[in-house]
Write an enzyme that holds these catalytic residues in place. Sequence first.
Site: not given
Ligand SMILES: Cc1cc2nc3c(=O)[nH]c(=O)nc-3n(C[C@H](O)[C@H](O)[C@H](O)COP(=O)(O)OP(=O)(O)OC[C@H]3O[C@@H](n4cnc5c(N)ncnc54)[C@H](O)[C@@H]3O)c2cc1C
Length: 300
Positions: A129-130, A132, A164, A244
Amino acid sequence: MDLALSAEAVTYRDQLRAWVSEHLPEQWRDVPVGTGDDEAYVAMRREWGRMLHRGGWLAPHWPVARGGRGLGVDAQLAFLDVLVAAGAPEQMNTNGMGIFAPALMAFGTEAQQDRYLGPMLAHDDIWCQGFSEPGAGSDLAGLATRAVPDGDRFVVSGQKVWTSYALFAQRCYLMVRVAGVPDGVTMVVLHMDRPGVTVRPLRNITGTSEFCEVFLDEVTVDADDVVGGIGDGWRVATYALARERSTGLAQRALQLSRELELMNARLHRDGHADDVLVDAFVRSRAVDSTVRRVLATVAD
Ligand SMILES: Cc1cc2nc3c(=O)[nH]c(=O)nc-3n(C[C@H](O)[C@H](O)[C@H](O)COP(=O)(O)OP(=O)(O)OC[C@H]3O[C@@H](n4cnc5c(N)ncnc54)[C@H](O)[C@@H]3O)c2cc1C
């Protein structure tokens, strides 16, 4: 929708349970999720998916014409219950089958479904899945991967993260922004073997690398690999993500409950229950119940 099992789902469940007890290799039972050598772990999950496919057990809720059994979503939940109770590994292609396939069936053309669903079910094509990006996580609307129209194709550049199993994937359902189109967020199918795709694994705290970074440098995507229309990306993505958050998570929640039970049994051979583990167990059951309720609202 009533999630009590239909008579057909009960028959399917009982037959599957007998098949699993005969065919699941002993050394594949209760392998902790996401541990061990990545390649061996993925190979085991892929082979298990192939075995289930050959046995005709995968995706019982898919139409018969697409390789399923035409049963209800209750049969898919029965599938998860049986596999988790047996300590079976998760089959490899949950990302494709559980998340993207429903969207492909809802928004994809017949030709796209012909092209992609069979190899997905057979575990010949593993999907990732592309969505993030480094600057677009929770705020996915900020995605910056660009697709520039060029005749009967697009030229795509950008970066994805947390992808992932990208290291093992043949296909990716990719969210891009089509250049020159207002609100041009669009879902496309990316072939991972195209020139310009670079996958870099991210080693996590457990020492494994489920997550990857995916770099896209002028990668070609065919115009007939747009799913839905140009600018339909949100509709397709939210449809996929609702799935999902339902069946995929139900499997994880069930597996977690089972691992907590096994952990407690290992720690306390006298049958005593550890408060922390009991608390985590109850929470995992709550997640399971929640996703079943979500599923009841999104199931057709
Ligand atoms: C097990 C797992 C598998 C995944 N697999 C994939 C995948 O295959 N493909 C893919 O595309 N993505 C994947 N992801 C990514 C996921 O779906 C999220 O998009 C990503 O983890 C969130 O982005 P970030 O890490 O940049 O966090 P951020 O967006 O930077 O968030 C960091 C923190 O800030 C908080 N936050 C963010 N915005 C706000 C706001 N406006 N107000 C208050 N709080 C806020 C969030 O709640 C979080 O606690 C996966 C994640 C996990 C955990």
